[in-house]
Write a protein that holds these residues in place. Sequence first.
Motif, PDB file in Angstrom:
ATOM      1  N   TYR A 184      -7.153   7.517 -10.147  1.00  0.00           N
ATOM      2  CA  TYR A 184      -7.916   8.768 -10.032  1.00  0.00           C
ATOM      3  C   TYR A 184      -7.032   9.971 -10.358  1.00  0.00           C
ATOM      4  O   TYR A 184      -7.478  10.946 -10.973  1.00  0.00           O
ATOM      5  N   THR A 185      -5.769   9.905  -9.960  1.00  0.00           N
ATOM      6  CA  THR A 185      -4.843  11.019 -10.171  1.00  0.00           C
ATOM      7  C   THR A 185      -4.222  11.031 -11.574  1.00  0.00           C
ATOM      8  O   THR A 185      -3.519  11.977 -11.920  1.00  0.00           O
ATOM      9  N   ARG A 186      -4.443   9.951 -12.349  1.00  0.00           N
ATOM     10  CA  ARG A 186      -3.895   9.822 -13.713  1.00  0.00           C
ATOM     11  C   ARG A 186      -2.372   9.987 -13.741  1.00  0.00           C
ATOM     12  O   ARG A 186      -1.811  10.590 -14.660  1.00  0.00           O
ATOM     13  N   LEU A 187      -1.702   9.479 -12.728  1.00  0.00           N
ATOM     14  CA  LEU A 187      -0.249   9.667 -12.652  1.00  0.00           C
ATOM     15  C   LEU A 187       0.490   8.608 -13.467  1.00  0.00           C
ATOM     16  O   LEU A 187      -0.027   7.513 -13.717  1.00  0.00           O
TER      17      LEU A 187
ATOM     18  N   GLY B  89       1.508   4.392  -2.956  1.00  0.00           N
ATOM     19  CA  GLY B  89       1.412   5.820  -2.649  1.00  0.00           C
ATOM     20  C   GLY B  89       2.721   6.544  -2.905  1.00  0.00           C
ATOM     21  O   GLY B  89       2.746   7.667  -3.425  1.00  0.00           O
ATOM     22  N   THR B  90       3.834   5.914  -2.549  1.00  0.00           N
ATOM     23  CA  THR B  90       5.147   6.524  -2.763  1.00  0.00           C
ATOM     24  C   THR B  90       5.415   6.685  -4.259  1.00  0.00           C
ATOM     25  O   THR B  90       5.916   7.728  -4.702  1.00  0.00           O
TER      26      THR B  90
ATOM     27  N   ASP C  42      -7.114  -0.097  -3.124  1.00  0.00           N
ATOM     28  CA  ASP C  42      -7.597   1.269  -2.877  1.00  0.00           C
ATOM     29  C   ASP C  42      -6.519   2.303  -3.167  1.00  0.00           C
ATOM     30  O   ASP C  42      -6.809   3.411  -3.634  1.00  0.00           O
ATOM     31  N   GLN C  43      -5.268   1.933  -2.910  1.00  0.00           N
ATOM     32  CA  GLN C  43      -4.161   2.849  -3.221  1.00  0.00           C
ATOM     33  C   GLN C  43      -4.013   3.008  -4.737  1.00  0.00           C
ATOM     34  O   GLN C  43      -3.768   4.109  -5.231  1.00  0.00           O
TER      35      GLN C  43
ATOM     36  N   ASN D 153      -7.197   5.195  -5.779  1.00  0.00           N
ATOM     37  CA  ASN D 153      -7.275   6.609  -5.396  1.00  0.00           C
ATOM     38  C   ASN D 153      -5.993   7.400  -5.631  1.00  0.00           C
ATOM     39  O   ASN D 153      -6.054   8.567  -6.011  1.00  0.00           O
ATOM     40  N   SER D 154      -4.834   6.772  -5.379  1.00  0.00           N
ATOM     41  CA  SER D 154      -3.582   7.527  -5.510  1.00  0.00           C
ATOM     42  C   SER D 154      -2.994   7.451  -6.918  1.00  0.00           C
ATOM     43  O   SER D 154      -2.156   8.260  -7.279  1.00  0.00           O
TER      44      SER D 154
ATOM     45  N   ALA E 133       3.190   7.116  -6.478  1.00  0.00           N
ATOM     46  CA  ALA E 133       2.344   8.232  -6.914  1.00  0.00           C
ATOM     47  C   ALA E 133       3.019   9.564  -6.607  1.00  0.00           C
ATOM     48  O   ALA E 133       3.018  10.481  -7.440  1.00  0.00           O
ATOM     49  N   GLY E 134       3.614   9.681  -5.420  1.00  0.00           N
ATOM     50  CA  GLY E 134       4.296  10.919  -5.041  1.00  0.00           C
ATOM     51  C   GLY E 134       5.475  11.222  -5.947  1.00  0.00           C
ATOM     52  O   GLY E 134       5.715  12.381  -6.326  1.00  0.00           O
TER      53      GLY E 134
ATOM     54  N   ALA F 112       0.840  -1.197   0.000  1.00  0.00           N
ATOM     55  CA  ALA F 112       0.000   0.000   0.000  1.00  0.00           C
ATOM     56  C   ALA F 112       0.880   1.254   0.000  1.00  0.00           C
ATOM     57  O   ALA F 112       0.685   2.176  -0.794  1.00  0.00           O
ATOM     58  N   ASP F 113       1.860   1.257   0.895  1.00  0.00           N
ATOM     59  CA  ASP F 113       2.793   2.381   0.992  1.00  0.00           C
ATOM     60  C   ASP F 113       3.566   2.546  -0.315  1.00  0.00           C
ATOM     61  O   ASP F 113       3.791   3.667  -0.788  1.00  0.00           O
TER      62      ASP F 113
END
Lengths: 283, 321
Positions: free
Chosen positions: B96-99, B61-62, B88-89, B92-93, B64-65, B57-58
């Motif tokens: 949804y963010t289209r990264l 997200g990382t 979910d990551q 949503n991360s 994505a950042g 999960a982390d």
Amino acid sequence: MSTLSVAEIENLKSTARKLRRDIIEMVYRAGSGHPGGALSVLDILVVLYYKVMCIDPASPQDRERDRLVLSKGHACPALYAVLADLGFFPSDWLWELRKTGCPLQGHPDMRKTPGVEMSTGSLGQGLSAANGMALAARLDNSGRRIFAILGDGEIQEGQIWEAALSASHFRLDNLTAVLDYNGLQIDGWLRDVKSLEPVAEKWKAFGWNVLEVDGHDYTSLLEAIKKALEHRGAPSMIIAHTVKGKGISFMENQPDWHGKAPGEEEYRQALAELDTQEGEGVR
Amino acid sequence: MSEKIATRDVYGKTLVELGRTREDIVVLDADLSKSTKTALFAGEYPQRFFNMGISEADMMGTAAGLAASGYISFVSTFGVFAAGRAYDQVRNSIAYTRLNVRIVATHAGLTVGEDGASHQTLEDIALMRVLPNMTVVVPADGYQTRQALFELVDYPGPVYLRLGRPKVPRVILEGTVFQVGKGQLLKEGRDVALIATGIMNGMALEAAAVLKGEGIDAAVVNIHTIKPLDRRLLSEVAADTGAVVTAEEHSVIGGLGSAVAEVLAETCPVPMLRVGVKDSFGESGAPDELMQKYGLTSFHLVEAARSVLRAKKKKEGRPPK
């Protein structure tokens, strides 16, 4: 960024009162939203955005800008009020919050709203994203700083602690997290639902530089942020003790005001209270 | 056919190749870098490799950042963890963010083998293709894996690339062009279309050879991109052949078969059968034996083709209203 003068403190207080009015107005007009957590986090955002962060509303995508991730995304009325006041987008948008077609979503959307650095709302995800931004800043040899705002209820999510391990493992000293510790979550007091205590010891045990402050005191907040930014070799966590619903007497410390819009009578009363505070010069 | 090679081995080597010229590529793994082969990149470019430990999960997200800061993030772990544990990551991360995050998931499907059901994702295509903004690619072999990686580096938005554990035979001919969202007619045919993804392409070609011996002319279509789906090619082959069999190392619910059925129901309904895992978890065993047991061999494709041809004949024989 030096110590705040009396005049500067008064200015910040005045700004915060204006932003609190915006938050009440936004949520009232939207007919839904999260006033409690927005009011508790607001003073933290005010210090960061008006006294600390290097950002330029005219070029919101500047690679060298500082970044702030509002991991507790439901508090976005506070962030939107700040971003509009700074000029990231027209203030008119605020009054369309949560309405179909408005760029201001119920939870922050980085693709719709200038100044929003990460889409959040599903709790527990923002710290990982902030870590990624901090790693990127390091790869770029950039001095830009990364801030993450966490909710206290939010850190019941397991991903936060995965990210806490990562940030200290990678020695992300360009990252400062702030915990909006208002003690309340939807179902009641955190100490009753699921306690975080001893919370400072937990972050220390995870390898973080931990500071504790009154999250509504600008001088203390700024001092803590300065110390956090100067700290080398580890990420910093500022545990900011706050009051949920801060500034509106009948919302303070009331779990019901986590996710509910004021009715007309409550709306008038809230604005009247903020007017009185303006007259008396208190926050 | 040349020597067999695992798609994950090609991934590891290609990442190193890409990393040489592309300094904006970063790679993240969750303590499986020796299995996913991102360890090769880690060896060459340690500053741009982040082992996130056992924290999927982390890790999402990382990634994505990093992507939000201008990097192209390649994220690897087993498919079951990439698509399932961190859903979910990813939603949503990343979606949804289209990264620009490339989730390169290895060890997908039954061919994980001995590790058993807990590690055999048969749902990942379904989970990923339902996400808006997500591109889903399943290369047929090692050759196509390398082509896909070069193509996907600069493809806008998030990508899920599904790779496997075992060595697989080469099925894509030298010089075949890879284009995201563009299916490939591996063999022409008039009677029935075998529409496959991933390692099932090899079996579809074998099945077509067997069917030829029976006087049945089967087309073979490689759908390497599940999303965006090549609607035009699918509708054309359905119209040309009048009978369709899909094949995937995945549940028949939500994967290639479902995606093809969704298109053909709207554009060109024809008799159709889906070869895949029938709404069940896998189990431990040798990959080949599992593929046999769960009905994912060329033999099963031949059977399905015969069956769907009977349905086609029946339909054609039906008197007009």
